[in-house]
Scaffold this motif. Structure first.
Motif, PDB file in Angstrom:
ATOM      1  N   ILE A   1      49.256 -22.952 -49.785  1.00 33.95           N
ATOM      2  CA  ILE A   1      48.172 -22.689 -48.827  1.00 33.95           C
ATOM      3  C   ILE A   1      48.666 -22.899 -47.397  1.00 33.95           C
ATOM      4  N   GLY A   2      49.506 -23.929 -47.198  1.00 36.22           N
ATOM      5  CA  GLY A   2      50.085 -24.131 -45.866  1.00 36.22           C
ATOM      6  C   GLY A   2      50.953 -22.965 -45.444  1.00 36.22           C
ATOM      7  N   GLY A   3      51.721 -22.417 -46.387  1.00 37.69           N
ATOM      8  CA  GLY A   3      52.515 -21.238 -46.070  1.00 37.69           C
ATOM      9  C   GLY A   3      51.650 -20.035 -45.763  1.00 37.69           C
ATOM     10  N   ILE A   4      50.544 -19.902 -46.482  1.00 40.70           N
ATOM     11  CA  ILE A   4      49.606 -18.808 -46.220  1.00 40.70           C
ATOM     12  C   ILE A   4      49.038 -18.924 -44.814  1.00 40.70           C
ATOM     13  N   ARG A   5      48.707 -20.162 -44.420  1.00 39.89           N
ATOM     14  CA  ARG A   5      48.183 -20.385 -43.063  1.00 39.89           C
ATOM     15  C   ARG A   5      49.237 -20.048 -42.015  1.00 39.89           C
ATOM     16  N   LEU A   6      50.467 -20.499 -42.231  1.00 37.10           N
ATOM     17  CA  LEU A   6      51.544 -20.221 -41.270  1.00 37.10           C
ATOM     18  C   LEU A   6      51.856 -18.739 -41.198  1.00 37.10           C
TER      19      LEU A   6
ATOM     20  N   ILE B   1      43.782 -12.197 -31.144  1.00 39.15           N
ATOM     21  CA  ILE B   1      43.726 -13.656 -31.031  1.00 39.15           C
ATOM     22  C   ILE B   1      42.555 -14.216 -31.826  1.00 39.15           C
ATOM     23  N   ILE B   2      41.388 -13.586 -31.693  1.00 41.16           N
ATOM     24  CA  ILE B   2      40.197 -14.068 -32.405  1.00 41.16           C
ATOM     25  C   ILE B   2      40.395 -13.965 -33.913  1.00 41.16           C
ATOM     26  N   VAL B   3      40.939 -12.839 -34.372  1.00 41.99           N
ATOM     27  CA  VAL B   3      41.189 -12.675 -35.805  1.00 41.99           C
ATOM     28  C   VAL B   3      42.157 -13.739 -36.309  1.00 41.99           C
ATOM     29  N   ALA B   4      43.224 -14.005 -35.558  1.00 44.50           N
ATOM     30  CA  ALA B   4      44.208 -14.998 -35.980  1.00 44.50           C
ATOM     31  C   ALA B   4      43.593 -16.396 -36.041  1.00 44.50           C
TER      32      ALA B   4
ATOM     33  N   MET C   1      41.227 -16.657 -39.144  1.00 42.71           N
ATOM     34  CA  MET C   1      41.948 -16.675 -40.414  1.00 42.71           C
ATOM     35  C   MET C   1      42.745 -17.966 -40.598  1.00 42.71           C
ATOM     36  N   VAL C   2      43.358 -18.466 -39.529  1.00 44.05           N
ATOM     37  CA  VAL C   2      44.090 -19.727 -39.625  1.00 44.05           C
ATOM     38  C   VAL C   2      43.124 -20.876 -39.892  1.00 44.05           C
TER      39      VAL C   2
ATOM     40  N   ALA D   1      40.269 -20.700 -41.487  1.00 44.14           N
ATOM     41  CA  ALA D   1      39.836 -20.598 -42.882  1.00 44.14           C
ATOM     42  C   ALA D   1      40.919 -21.123 -43.827  1.00 44.14           C
ATOM     43  N   ALA D   2      42.180 -20.758 -43.570  1.00 39.70           N
ATOM     44  CA  ALA D   2      43.275 -21.252 -44.404  1.00 39.70           C
ATOM     45  C   ALA D   2      43.452 -22.755 -44.258  1.00 39.70           C
ATOM     46  N   ASP D   3      43.228 -23.281 -43.057  1.00 34.79           N
ATOM     47  CA  ASP D   3      43.339 -24.716 -42.828  1.00 34.79           C
ATOM     48  C   ASP D   3      42.263 -25.471 -43.602  1.00 34.79           C
ATOM     49  N   ALA D   4      41.038 -24.955 -43.590  1.00 32.56           N
ATOM     50  CA  ALA D   4      39.962 -25.590 -44.350  1.00 32.56           C
ATOM     51  C   ALA D   4      40.242 -25.545 -45.845  1.00 32.56           C
ATOM     52  N   LEU D   5      40.775 -24.423 -46.318  1.00 24.22           N
ATOM     53  CA  LEU D   5      41.125 -24.312 -47.736  1.00 24.22           C
ATOM     54  C   LEU D   5      42.243 -25.285 -48.101  1.00 24.22           C
ATOM     55  N   GLU D   6      43.208 -25.447 -47.213  1.00 27.16           N
ATOM     56  CA  GLU D   6      44.311 -26.374 -47.470  1.00 27.16           C
ATOM     57  C   GLU D   6      43.800 -27.811 -47.564  1.00 27.16           C
TER      58      GLU D   6
END
Length: 272
Positions: free
Chosen positions: A196-201, A246-249, A252-253, A255-260
Protein backbone atom coordinates in the motif's frame (compact mmCIF):
# COMPACT_ATOMS: atom_id res chain seq x y z
CA UNK A 1 -12.75 0.97 37.63
CA UNK A 2 -14.84 4.05 36.91
CA UNK A 3 -17.57 3.62 34.33
CA UNK A 4 -17.88 6.14 31.51
CA UNK A 5 -21.24 7.86 31.51
CA UNK A 6 -23.25 8.34 28.34
CA UNK A 7 -22.56 12.10 28.01
CA UNK A 8 -18.85 11.46 28.57
CA UNK A 9 -18.86 8.73 25.94
CA UNK A 10 -20.54 11.11 23.51
CA UNK A 11 -17.92 13.75 24.19
CA UNK A 12 -15.10 11.24 23.69
CA UNK A 13 -16.63 10.09 20.39
CA UNK A 14 -17.06 13.66 19.23
CA UNK A 15 -13.46 14.49 20.12
CA UNK A 16 -12.20 11.44 18.20
CA UNK A 17 -14.20 12.45 15.13
CA UNK A 18 -12.82 15.97 15.30
CA UNK A 19 -9.26 14.64 15.59
CA UNK A 20 -9.81 12.34 12.63
CA UNK A 21 -10.92 15.30 10.54
CA UNK A 22 -8.09 17.56 11.68
CA UNK A 23 -5.89 16.58 8.75
CA UNK A 24 -8.63 17.52 6.30
CA UNK A 25 -9.05 20.94 7.89
CA UNK A 26 -5.30 21.54 7.80
CA UNK A 27 -5.25 20.64 4.10
CA UNK A 28 -8.13 23.04 3.38
CA UNK A 29 -6.40 25.76 5.40
CA UNK A 30 -3.16 25.23 3.44
CA UNK A 31 -4.94 25.56 0.11
CA UNK A 32 -6.81 28.65 1.30
CA UNK A 33 -3.58 30.27 2.49
CA UNK A 34 -1.79 29.53 -0.77
CA UNK A 35 -4.66 30.95 -2.83
CA UNK A 36 -4.79 34.08 -0.66
CA UNK A 37 -1.03 34.73 -0.96
CA UNK A 38 -1.21 34.00 -4.68
CA UNK A 39 -4.08 36.50 -5.17
CA UNK A 40 -2.40 39.21 -3.13
CA UNK A 41 0.94 38.84 -4.93
CA UNK A 42 -0.55 38.90 -8.42
CA UNK A 43 -3.62 41.16 -8.10
CA UNK A 44 -2.95 43.53 -5.21
CA UNK A 45 0.84 43.85 -5.23
CA UNK A 46 1.27 43.12 -8.97
CA UNK A 47 4.61 41.42 -8.36
CA UNK A 48 4.21 39.26 -11.46
CA UNK A 49 2.44 39.99 -14.73
CA UNK A 50 -0.82 38.08 -15.09
CA UNK A 51 0.33 37.08 -18.56
CA UNK A 52 2.92 34.80 -16.97
CA UNK A 53 1.22 34.03 -13.63
CA UNK A 54 -2.57 34.26 -13.77
CA UNK A 55 -4.61 35.08 -10.70
CA UNK A 56 -6.75 32.38 -9.06
CA UNK A 57 -9.84 33.89 -10.66
CA UNK A 58 -8.15 33.73 -14.06
CA UNK A 59 -7.57 30.00 -13.57
CA UNK A 60 -11.28 29.49 -12.96
CA UNK A 61 -11.96 31.38 -16.16
CA UNK A 62 -9.47 29.09 -17.88
CA UNK A 63 -11.46 26.05 -16.78
CA UNK A 64 -14.56 27.61 -18.32
CA UNK A 65 -12.77 28.41 -21.57
CA UNK A 66 -11.44 24.87 -21.90
CA UNK A 67 -14.86 23.41 -21.15
CA UNK A 68 -16.59 25.68 -23.65
CA UNK A 69 -14.04 24.78 -26.33
CA UNK A 70 -14.76 21.09 -25.76
CA UNK A 71 -11.14 20.13 -25.14
CA UNK A 72 -11.15 19.78 -21.36
CA UNK A 73 -13.09 16.55 -20.95
CA UNK A 74 -11.59 14.89 -24.03
CA UNK A 75 -8.05 15.47 -22.80
CA UNK A 76 -8.99 14.43 -19.26
CA UNK A 77 -10.49 11.22 -20.59
CA UNK A 78 -7.39 10.48 -22.67
CA UNK A 79 -5.08 11.07 -19.70
CA UNK A 80 -7.29 9.02 -17.38
CA UNK A 81 -7.34 6.06 -19.78
CA UNK A 82 -3.57 6.18 -20.22
CA UNK A 83 -2.97 6.36 -16.48
CA UNK A 84 -5.41 3.59 -15.55
CA UNK A 85 -3.88 1.13 -18.04
CA UNK A 86 -0.27 1.99 -17.17
CA UNK A 87 -0.83 2.14 -13.43
CA UNK A 88 -2.87 -1.08 -13.39
CA UNK A 89 -0.16 -2.98 -15.26
CA UNK A 90 2.51 -1.42 -13.05
CA UNK A 91 0.65 -2.47 -9.90
CA UNK A 92 0.34 -6.09 -11.03
CA UNK A 93 3.90 -6.43 -12.31
CA UNK A 94 5.39 -4.47 -9.41
CA UNK A 95 3.78 -6.69 -6.77
CA UNK A 96 4.73 -9.91 -8.57
CA UNK A 97 8.34 -8.82 -9.15
CA UNK A 98 8.63 -7.55 -5.58
CA UNK A 99 7.37 -10.82 -4.11
CA UNK A 100 9.77 -12.86 -6.24
CA UNK A 101 12.81 -10.68 -5.59
CA UNK A 102 12.09 -10.42 -1.87
CA UNK A 103 11.42 -14.14 -1.40
CA UNK A 104 14.31 -15.71 -3.32
CA UNK A 105 17.91 -15.02 -2.28
CA UNK A 106 19.32 -15.36 -5.78
CA UNK A 107 16.59 -13.15 -7.24
CA UNK A 108 17.30 -10.56 -4.54
CA UNK A 109 21.01 -10.41 -5.36
CA UNK A 110 20.34 -10.15 -9.10
CA UNK A 111 17.19 -8.05 -9.08
CA UNK A 112 17.84 -5.31 -6.54
CA UNK A 113 20.67 -3.60 -8.48
CA UNK A 114 18.44 -3.56 -11.56
CA UNK A 115 15.49 -2.12 -9.64
CA UNK A 116 17.59 0.61 -8.05
CA UNK A 117 19.17 1.43 -11.41
CA UNK A 118 15.72 1.69 -13.00
CA UNK A 119 14.52 3.88 -10.12
CA UNK A 120 17.48 6.23 -10.59
CA UNK A 121 16.98 6.55 -14.37
CA UNK A 122 15.31 9.88 -15.28
CA UNK A 123 12.21 9.39 -17.41
CA UNK A 124 12.97 12.50 -19.44
CA UNK A 125 16.16 10.86 -20.69
CA UNK A 126 14.51 7.65 -21.87
CA UNK A 127 11.27 9.16 -23.22
CA UNK A 128 12.67 9.70 -26.77
CA UNK A 129 13.90 6.09 -26.86
CA UNK A 130 10.52 4.79 -25.67
CA UNK A 131 8.86 6.93 -28.33
CA UNK A 132 11.02 5.34 -31.02
CA UNK A 133 10.33 1.83 -29.74
CA UNK A 134 6.57 2.13 -29.26
CA UNK A 135 5.60 4.72 -31.85
CA UNK A 136 3.63 7.93 -31.65
CA UNK A 137 0.43 7.74 -29.64
CA UNK A 138 -0.82 6.35 -26.36
CA UNK A 139 1.57 3.38 -26.09
CA UNK A 140 4.76 5.30 -25.07
CA UNK A 141 2.81 7.16 -22.38
CA UNK A 142 1.42 3.89 -21.01
CA UNK A 143 4.97 2.56 -20.81
CA UNK A 144 6.15 5.64 -18.93
CA UNK A 145 3.28 5.39 -16.45
CA UNK A 146 3.94 1.65 -16.11
CA UNK A 147 7.62 2.19 -15.26
CA UNK A 148 6.81 5.05 -12.90
CA UNK A 149 4.38 2.83 -10.97
CA UNK A 150 5.95 -0.63 -11.15
CA UNK A 151 9.40 0.30 -9.81
CA UNK A 152 8.39 1.97 -6.50
CA UNK A 153 5.74 -0.70 -5.87
CA UNK A 154 8.31 -3.45 -6.49
CA UNK A 155 10.90 -1.82 -4.21
CA UNK A 156 8.39 -1.39 -1.38
CA UNK A 157 7.15 -4.96 -1.80
CA UNK A 158 10.71 -6.26 -1.60
CA UNK A 159 11.24 -4.28 1.61
CA UNK A 160 8.12 -5.85 3.11
CA UNK A 161 8.85 -9.45 2.12
CA UNK A 162 12.50 -9.28 3.17
CA UNK A 163 11.81 -7.41 6.40
CA UNK A 164 9.34 -9.71 8.13
CA UNK A 165 9.67 -9.64 11.93
CA UNK A 166 11.89 -12.56 13.04
CA UNK A 167 9.66 -13.12 16.09
CA UNK A 168 6.68 -13.82 13.83
CA UNK A 169 8.72 -16.26 11.75
CA UNK A 170 9.89 -18.10 14.90
CA UNK A 171 6.35 -18.21 16.24
CA UNK A 172 5.06 -19.75 13.01
CA UNK A 173 7.73 -22.48 13.21
CA UNK A 174 6.94 -23.14 16.86
CA UNK A 175 3.31 -23.74 16.00
CA UNK A 176 4.30 -26.19 13.27
CA UNK A 177 3.50 -24.10 10.18
CA UNK A 178 5.00 -25.29 6.92
CA UNK A 179 7.11 -23.01 4.74
CA UNK A 180 4.15 -22.39 2.41
CA UNK A 181 1.80 -21.69 5.34
CA UNK A 182 4.35 -19.31 6.85
CA UNK A 183 4.54 -17.45 3.53
CA UNK A 184 0.76 -17.15 3.18
CA UNK A 185 -0.07 -16.41 6.83
CA UNK A 186 2.95 -14.37 7.91
CA UNK A 187 4.97 -12.94 5.01
CA UNK A 188 2.10 -11.83 2.79
CA UNK A 189 0.04 -10.12 5.53
CA UNK A 190 3.19 -8.41 6.80
CA UNK A 191 3.96 -7.18 3.28
CA UNK A 192 0.51 -5.73 2.52
CA UNK A 193 1.14 -2.35 4.26
CA UNK A 194 4.40 -2.03 2.32
CA UNK A 195 2.52 -2.70 -0.92
CA UNK A 196 0.00 0.00 0.00
CA UNK A 197 2.91 2.35 0.72
CA UNK A 198 4.32 1.61 -2.71
CA UNK A 199 0.91 2.26 -4.24
CA UNK A 200 0.81 5.63 -2.48
CA UNK A 201 4.33 6.52 -3.64
CA UNK A 202 3.55 5.42 -7.20
CA UNK A 203 0.61 7.80 -7.58
CA UNK A 204 2.61 11.05 -7.92
CA UNK A 205 5.49 9.36 -9.76
CA UNK A 206 3.10 7.83 -12.30
CA UNK A 207 1.36 11.17 -12.82
CA UNK A 208 4.76 12.77 -13.44
CA UNK A 209 5.54 10.04 -15.98
CA UNK A 210 2.19 10.67 -17.65
CA UNK A 211 2.86 14.41 -17.88
CA UNK A 212 6.35 13.86 -19.29
CA UNK A 213 5.01 11.59 -22.01
CA UNK A 214 2.10 13.84 -22.94
CA UNK A 215 4.12 17.06 -22.90
CA UNK A 216 6.95 15.72 -25.06
CA UNK A 217 5.33 13.45 -27.62
CA UNK A 218 1.55 13.21 -27.47
CA UNK A 219 -1.13 14.95 -29.55
CA UNK A 220 -3.70 14.76 -26.75
CA UNK A 221 -3.95 14.57 -22.98
CA UNK A 222 -3.60 17.10 -20.18
CA UNK A 223 0.16 17.38 -20.70
CA UNK A 224 -0.33 18.21 -24.36
CA UNK A 225 -3.00 20.71 -23.35
CA UNK A 226 -0.52 22.45 -21.04
CA UNK A 227 2.08 22.72 -23.82
CA UNK A 228 -0.41 24.07 -26.35
CA UNK A 229 -1.83 26.59 -23.86
CA UNK A 230 1.62 27.91 -22.96
CA UNK A 231 2.59 28.18 -26.64
CA UNK A 232 -0.48 30.38 -27.16
CA UNK A 233 0.25 32.43 -23.99
CA UNK A 234 -2.98 31.20 -22.42
CA UNK A 235 -1.35 30.62 -19.08
CA UNK A 236 -4.66 30.56 -17.22
CA UNK A 237 -5.63 27.43 -19.15
CA UNK A 238 -2.22 25.87 -18.55
CA UNK A 239 -2.47 26.55 -14.82
CA UNK A 240 -5.97 25.10 -14.83
CA UNK A 241 -4.59 21.81 -16.17
CA UNK A 242 -1.64 21.86 -13.74
CA UNK A 243 -3.83 22.51 -10.71
CA UNK A 244 -6.15 19.72 -11.84
CA UNK A 245 -3.22 17.30 -11.73
CA UNK A 246 -2.19 18.56 -8.29
CA UNK A 247 -5.69 18.11 -6.86
CA UNK A 248 -6.01 14.61 -8.31
CA UNK A 249 -2.60 13.62 -6.90
CA UNK A 250 -3.41 14.97 -3.42
CA UNK A 251 -6.77 13.18 -3.30
CA UNK A 252 -5.34 9.86 -4.46
CA UNK A 253 -2.31 10.01 -2.15
CA UNK A 254 -4.57 10.86 0.80
CA UNK A 255 -6.83 7.91 0.00
CA UNK A 256 -3.84 5.55 -0.24
CA UNK A 257 -2.43 6.97 2.99
CA UNK A 258 -5.70 6.33 4.83
CA UNK A 259 -5.82 2.79 3.44
CA UNK A 260 -2.23 2.19 4.53
CA UNK A 261 -2.96 3.33 8.11
CA UNK A 262 -6.05 1.15 8.34
CA UNK A 263 -4.38 -1.98 6.96
CA UNK A 264 -1.17 -1.49 8.95
CA UNK A 265 -2.85 -1.35 12.38
CA UNK A 266 -2.56 -5.10 12.98
CA UNK A 267 1.21 -4.96 12.47
CA UNK A 268 1.61 -2.24 15.10
CA UNK A 269 -0.37 -4.30 17.59
CA UNK A 270 1.58 -7.48 16.89
CA UNK A 271 4.90 -5.68 17.30
CA UNK A 272 4.11 -4.58 20.87
Amino acid sequence: MTAITAPAAVRVGTWKRLRSRRGLWFTIADFALIIAIWHIAVVNLELVSRVFLPAPADVLVGYGELADAGVLWNNMGHSALTWVIGYGLGLIVGVIVGLLVGSLHVAYKLGMPLLWAAWATPLVAIQPIIGVWFGFGIAPNIVLVFLSAAIPIALNTVAGVAGVSPSLMRASRVYGASRWQTYLLVRLPWTVPYIIGGIRLAVPTSLIGLLIGEMVGSPSGMGSLIVVSLARFRTNQAFAAIIFFIIVAVIMVSAADALERRIGKWREVSAR
